[in-house]
Scaffold this active site. Structure first.
Site, PDB file in Angstrom:
ATOM      1  N   ASP A  86      32.022  48.662  47.284  1.00  0.00           N
ATOM      2  CA  ASP A  86      32.890  49.817  47.556  1.00  0.00           C
ATOM      3  C   ASP A  86      32.048  50.957  48.118  1.00  0.00           C
ATOM      4  O   ASP A  86      31.847  51.981  47.456  1.00  0.00           O
ATOM      5  CB  ASP A  86      33.618  50.237  46.266  1.00  0.00           C
ATOM      6  CG  ASP A  86      34.617  51.355  46.509  1.00  0.00           C
ATOM      7  OD1 ASP A  86      35.085  51.496  47.659  1.00  0.00           O
ATOM      8  OD2 ASP A  86      34.928  52.105  45.561  1.00  0.00           O
ATOM      9  N   CYS A 124      36.798  52.631  52.899  1.00  0.00           N
ATOM     10  CA  CYS A 124      37.662  53.808  52.757  1.00  0.00           C
ATOM     11  C   CYS A 124      37.573  54.686  54.007  1.00  0.00           C
ATOM     12  O   CYS A 124      37.975  55.838  53.987  1.00  0.00           O
ATOM     13  CB  CYS A 124      37.294  54.597  51.501  1.00  0.00           C
ATOM     14  SG  CYS A 124      35.606  55.174  51.487  1.00  0.00           S
TER      15      CYS A 124
HETATM   16  N1  SAH Z   1      33.204  52.471  43.557  1.00  0.00           N
HETATM   17  C1  SAH Z   1      33.184  53.852  43.148  1.00  0.00           C
HETATM   18  C2  SAH Z   1      33.207  54.799  44.318  1.00  0.00           C
HETATM   19  C3  SAH Z   1      32.078  54.594  45.303  1.00  0.00           C
HETATM   20  S1  SAH Z   1      31.660  56.044  46.170  1.00  0.00           S
HETATM   21  C4  SAH Z   1      34.329  54.118  42.191  1.00  0.00           C
HETATM   22  O1  SAH Z   1      35.154  53.237  41.924  1.00  0.00           O
HETATM   23  O2  SAH Z   1      34.403  55.223  41.681  1.00  0.00           O
HETATM   24  C5  SAH Z   1      30.255  55.551  47.046  1.00  0.00           C
HETATM   25  C6  SAH Z   1      28.959  55.565  46.255  1.00  0.00           C
HETATM   26  O3  SAH Z   1      27.986  54.916  47.060  1.00  0.00           O
HETATM   27  C7  SAH Z   1      28.375  56.934  45.924  1.00  0.00           C
HETATM   28  O4  SAH Z   1      28.220  57.058  44.537  1.00  0.00           O
HETATM   29  C8  SAH Z   1      27.008  56.972  46.627  1.00  0.00           C
HETATM   30  O5  SAH Z   1      25.998  57.587  45.843  1.00  0.00           O
HETATM   31  C9  SAH Z   1      26.710  55.513  46.794  1.00  0.00           C
HETATM   32  N2  SAH Z   1      25.831  55.156  47.925  1.00  0.00           N
HETATM   33  C10 SAH Z   1      25.824  55.670  49.172  1.00  0.00           C
HETATM   34  N3  SAH Z   1      24.921  55.019  49.951  1.00  0.00           N
HETATM   35  C11 SAH Z   1      24.352  54.060  49.164  1.00  0.00           C
HETATM   36  C12 SAH Z   1      23.376  53.036  49.390  1.00  0.00           C
HETATM   37  N4  SAH Z   1      22.805  52.886  50.578  1.00  0.00           N
HETATM   38  N5  SAH Z   1      23.058  52.229  48.363  1.00  0.00           N
HETATM   39  C13 SAH Z   1      23.634  52.379  47.146  1.00  0.00           C
HETATM   40  N6  SAH Z   1      24.566  53.318  46.886  1.00  0.00           N
HETATM   41  C14 SAH Z   1      24.923  54.142  47.868  1.00  0.00           C
END
Ligand code: SAH
Length: 396
Positions: free
Chosen positions: A300, A340
């Site tokens: 996600d 999203c």
């Molecule tokens: N699945 C979550 C929402 C995800 S939001 C829920 O259900 O609430 C996206 C997340 O991805 C954020 O917390 C951000 O810190 C993380 N993120 C962004 N780039 C990333 C990367 N390259 N590797 C790991 N996490 C990452």
């Protein structure tokens, strides 16, 4: 009241989309702007031949007016109160307001006929987010109307628009309580408890839009070895734990997100050793793990394409990410994969995942096609309101 409003006149023929109830007027459709018009003003819209088309909020930019109504209704306290009441009644009808569920989206912009406005409810606190100057100016009216909703019990309104308002409007909004103040920040979603960090967290503090998809994941979790990538607050992880997973690993590159995830696991499953979290980049993590370690994987990621210009790179990103999951997931595994990005269509997302599947050479079947939940409704005349896409795949 409407006689005092300024009028924006459209170019000849440019009234068509409004006649089809689309809620935006693009700047290119405007023939004449009234003198001294200011951002955020409530304006009347008129066709070239003098027909009244409705009322909206004006702003500078490609979307010049967000329509509030197709008639000349007064935009006052009664107007906002009525829209909020209608939205509340819909959430009630959806069965979202229960002792074991106090977390939901109350206003989803155009989908609740309040373009530019988002309200998420966490127990007795509402988080209000303005995406347009018009809604910024209306914030106190909306906040007061929120606290007056019958039986809603909303006592605090936190205004969170520092990053969502157009920068050029120079409104300099400050994230703060505009009514009430901090009480408790634990909200309940389907009987599970979550610490909601609306002060510093992403969006309004929680991804309310994954509630139904988390419930579905729970059903697949019995005895599964779960990998929750991009876990943020650990939403999917907590549901997987409740579903009876054998182990749950949560990954996020942000240390703050990992702290939130750990706290939420502890809140619901104290001292449960099935869960472990990793503050690590998703691509690196997927690259280093052994094949077959996990049989339930959630992807996600944040929106890879925030604008149309980024679509090409985003498609590459989705393909790479999904390819890594197809490479590593155990035979008979289930993959929950999401996008999203509003700028990526359902078809484009499916193409990226399809390409990744083909590269892996594995047998892949679609079990579910997911989208945003009913408290994020899509106005049928505003298809742009649909943004969340997901696939549940069976990978042999
Ligand atoms: N699945 C979550 C929402 C995800 S939001 C829920 O259900 O609430 C996206 C997340 O991805 C954020 O917390 C951000 O810190 C993380 N993120 C962004 N780039 C990333 C990367 N390259 N590797 C790991 N996490 C990452």
């Amino acid at each position: 009241m409407s006689s005092k409003l300024k009028t924006i006149i459209l170019k000849r023929g440019k009234e068509e989309s409004l006649l089809r109830f689309h809620p935006w007027v693009f700047s290119g459709a405007i023939a004449r702007l009234p003198e001294n018009i200011e951002e955020g003003e409530t304006v009347r819209i008129e066709s070239y031949d003098g027909k009244t088309l409705g009322i909206g909020h004006y702003e500078i930019g490609s979307i010049a007016v967000r329509m509030l109504d197709n008639s000349e209704t007064a935009i006052d306290t009664a107007f906002y109160t009525e829209r909020l009441n209608q939205a509340w009644a819909l959430r009630q009808r959806l069965g979202l307001i229960r002792p074991d569920n106090s977390t939901f989206r109350l206003i989803h912009g155009e989908g609740d006929f309040l373009p530019g406005c988002v309200v998420d409810v966490y127990g007795d606190t509402a988080v209000l987010q303005a995406h347009s100057p018009g809604m910024h100016f209306a914030r106190m009216t909306i906040a007061e109307a929120l606290t007056l909703l019958p039986d809603a019990g909303i006592k605090n309104v936190y205004y969170k628009s520092e990053t969502t308002l157009p920068f050029k409007a120079r409104l300099d909004p400050v994230n703060d309580y505009i009514i009430g103040g901090y009480k408790t920040n634990i909200a309940i979603e389907n009987g599970l408890k979550f610490n909601i960090d609306w002060l510093k967290g992403q969006k309004t503090g929680f991804f309310v839009d994954q509630r139904d998809n988390r419930s579905l994941l729970q059903q697949f979790s019995k005895d599964a070895k779960v990998l929750n990538m991009f876990c943020y607050t650990g939403g999917f992880s907590v549901y997987a734990m409740r579903g009876g997973a054998q182990l749950v690993h949560s990954v996020d590159s942000s240390a703050k997100a990992i702290t939130l995830t750990d706290a939420n696991i502890e809140l619901n499953f104290p001292a449960d050793t099935r869960h472990k979290s990793f503050a690590e980049d998703a691509f690196k993590f997927l690259g280093r793990i052994d094949k077959g370690m996990y049989d339930l994987i959630i992807l996600d990621p944040p929106a890879f394409a925030k604008h149309r210009s980024a679509v090409k790179n985003a498609m590459i990103g989705y393909r790479r990410l999904n390819a890594a999951a197809f490479e590593k997931i155990a035979p008979g595994g289930i993959l929950f994969t999401f996008s999203c990005s509003q700028a990526i269509s359902k078809e484009q997302f499916r193409l990226a995942v399809f390409t990744a599947a083909a590269l892996s050479g594995r047998k892949v079947r679609i079990l579910h096609q997911l989208t945003q939940p009913a408290d994020h409704p899509v106005n049928i005349y505003h298809p742009e309101g649909e943004y969340l896409k997901g696939l549940v795949l069976y990978v042999e």
